[in-house]
Design a protein around this motif. Structure first.
Motif, short mmCIF file in Angstrom:
data_model
loop_
_atom_site.label_atom_id
_atom_site.label_comp_id
_atom_site.label_asym_id
_atom_site.label_seq_id
_atom_site.Cartn_x
_atom_site.Cartn_y
_atom_site.Cartn_z
N GLY A 196 45.73 18.30 47.43
CA GLY A 196 46.10 18.40 46.01
C GLY A 196 44.88 18.52 45.11
O GLY A 196 44.91 19.22 44.10
N GLN A 200 43.61 22.19 43.08
CA GLN A 200 43.32 22.20 41.65
C GLN A 200 41.88 22.59 41.36
O GLN A 200 41.60 23.28 40.39
CB GLN A 200 43.60 20.83 41.03
CG GLN A 200 45.05 20.61 40.75
CD GLN A 200 45.31 19.24 40.20
OE1 GLN A 200 45.26 19.03 39.00
NE2 GLN A 200 45.60 18.29 41.06
N ILE B 186 45.21 11.51 34.71
CA ILE B 186 46.37 10.94 35.42
C ILE B 186 47.26 12.07 35.92
O ILE B 186 47.76 12.05 37.05
CB ILE B 186 47.13 9.98 34.48
CG1 ILE B 186 46.22 8.79 34.12
CG2 ILE B 186 48.45 9.52 35.09
CD1 ILE B 186 46.73 7.92 32.99
N GLN B 188 46.33 15.03 36.75
CA GLN B 188 45.70 15.71 37.91
C GLN B 188 46.17 15.07 39.21
O GLN B 188 46.45 15.75 40.20
CB GLN B 188 44.17 15.62 37.82
CG GLN B 188 43.56 16.52 36.74
CD GLN B 188 42.05 16.32 36.57
OE1 GLN B 188 41.45 15.42 37.15
NE2 GLN B 188 41.44 17.17 35.76
N VAL B 189 46.24 13.75 39.21
CA VAL B 189 46.63 13.02 40.44
C VAL B 189 48.12 13.21 40.71
O VAL B 189 48.54 13.44 41.85
CB VAL B 189 46.25 11.53 40.32
CG1 VAL B 189 46.74 10.75 41.54
CG2 VAL B 189 44.74 11.38 40.16
N LEU B 190 48.94 13.16 39.66
CA LEU B 190 50.39 13.31 39.85
C LEU B 190 50.72 14.72 40.33
O LEU B 190 51.52 14.91 41.25
CB LEU B 190 51.13 12.98 38.56
CG LEU B 190 51.06 11.49 38.17
CD1 LEU B 190 51.63 11.28 36.76
CD2 LEU B 190 51.80 10.61 39.18
N LEU B 191 50.08 15.73 39.72
CA LEU B 191 50.32 17.11 40.17
C LEU B 191 49.93 17.27 41.64
O LEU B 191 50.67 17.89 42.41
CB LEU B 191 49.55 18.10 39.31
CG LEU B 191 49.62 19.56 39.80
CD1 LEU B 191 51.05 20.09 39.72
CD2 LEU B 191 48.68 20.47 39.02
N ALA B 192 48.79 16.70 42.03
CA ALA B 192 48.29 16.83 43.41
C ALA B 192 49.33 16.38 44.44
O ALA B 192 49.37 16.90 45.56
CB ALA B 192 47.01 16.02 43.58
#
Lengths: 222, 222
Positions: A196, A200, B186, B188-192
């Motif tokens: 992930g 990105q 935050i 960025q981590v959730l999308l990953a």
């Protein structure tokens, strides 16, 4: 007889018209073998990054490596084997990383493991010779239609996830993570954060270890 | 004059040897147009899943769709445009999903958003007509060497990440997430966690929404 046998193993017994004699042959050391292998893997990485896995042929890899076809095929029989070697090289140091994390006297947390893994991925990606995460993304796509690549990818990610699972077990033992949740489920989430991040970083481009880990610290309990 | 103008827009003004007359032409309704577009997108999805993005040609899509080349090119000029449409279709319902989450009276948590998104991804992937997440993985690989695909992927993931950012802001306002961390980090981590789930589901194969969300609940504060 045993002396002759040892000579035969080490050198080459040559017969001319008159007699046998023992000729020196180039000694292929383990060091030399590893250097050649690295040269081929580096050439394949360059080809895959520039042309894509799909368009890269063994002939391209041979040309890029500067070695003979015989030399290259002596190490790898197919593109699939070289991609497995690229993955092997890229992931080989991560085991040591996890051993170090698990060897600490402090409580081990998922955030510590994530931070170490993300920093490691960026360090490996930024090595000279091309960003190996670009090869990884192509390997994911290729895995969907190539059983050999799929088997390699499955193996490699299962091993990596096993490391995160060891971290989860240790964190549960240390009391930093709920002991009632299966550590393999926790490892699924921790592993997911690596591709992930990689995606990105290459596609949106604005994510760095520092922004990403700040986000993770806000979300994670420990 | 304005009557003639309206007739000209709606029908076709035909001139024969003697006079003008107005001929009825097949009425291409918006409904018909959307059905045709969906037919082409479905054909392209099948081709990309079976043959890979790289090997799929416009000729393959035309053959698979059962339409004429003219009809297909009337909707899409290139493979890149069709892949953008596949992504558009796959992601179009996710905005509504996030609007629903943000409309709730309860406190909004990252876990709620993750749960909804993961369940949605699996529901979309299991729709008849082929697993669209297989197309996504190929689009990531193709994006690395195709600027049009890269631009589409970047746009789509930025929009999706914006939805997670809205969730993070709302959670910070509700007091369920630390307000001092940038909501974009935050997000960025959730999308990953979406591509990280998709990859494990297709490559290792043992991850389900239920195992994954159990892991996330153990790791996340809220």
């Amino acid at each position: 007889m045993s002396v002759l046998y040892r000579l035969l193993r080490a050198r080459r017994l040559v017969k001319n018209g008159h007699s046998f004699y023992v000729a020196d042959v180039p000694k292929v050391t383990e060091e030399h073998r590893l250097a050649r292998r690295a040269q081929i893997v580096a050439a394949a990485r360059t080809c895959v990054i520039e042309e894509g896995f799909h368009k890269t042929t063994m002939a391209d890899v041979i040309r890029e490596s500067g070695l003979s076809a015989g030399a290259v095929y002596g190490y790898f029989k197919s593109k699939e084997e070289i991609v497995a070697a690229i993955a092997e090289d890229a992931l080989s140091t991560i085991d040591e990383l996890f051993q170090k994390i698990l060897a600490t006297e402090q409580a081990v947390t998922p955030l510590m493991a994530l931070e170490a893994a993300i920093n490691h991925v960026v360090a490996v990606a930024e090595r000279p010779g091309g960003d190996v995460t670009r090869v990884a993304i192509q390997a994911w796509a290729e895995a969907l239609r190539n059983p050999a690549i799929m088997a390699t990818a499955c193996d490699k990610y299962t091993v990596l996830r096993g490391n995160f699972e060891a971290v989860a077990r240790r964190a549960q033992a240390d009391g930093t993570v709920d002991p009632d949740v299966a550590p393999e489920y926790i490892a699924q989430v921790l592993l997911a954060l690596i591709p992930g991040f990689v995606l990105q970083r290459l596609i949106i481009g604005d994510v760095t270890p520092s922004t990403y880990l700040a986000g993770a610290r806000a979300l994670f309990r420990s």
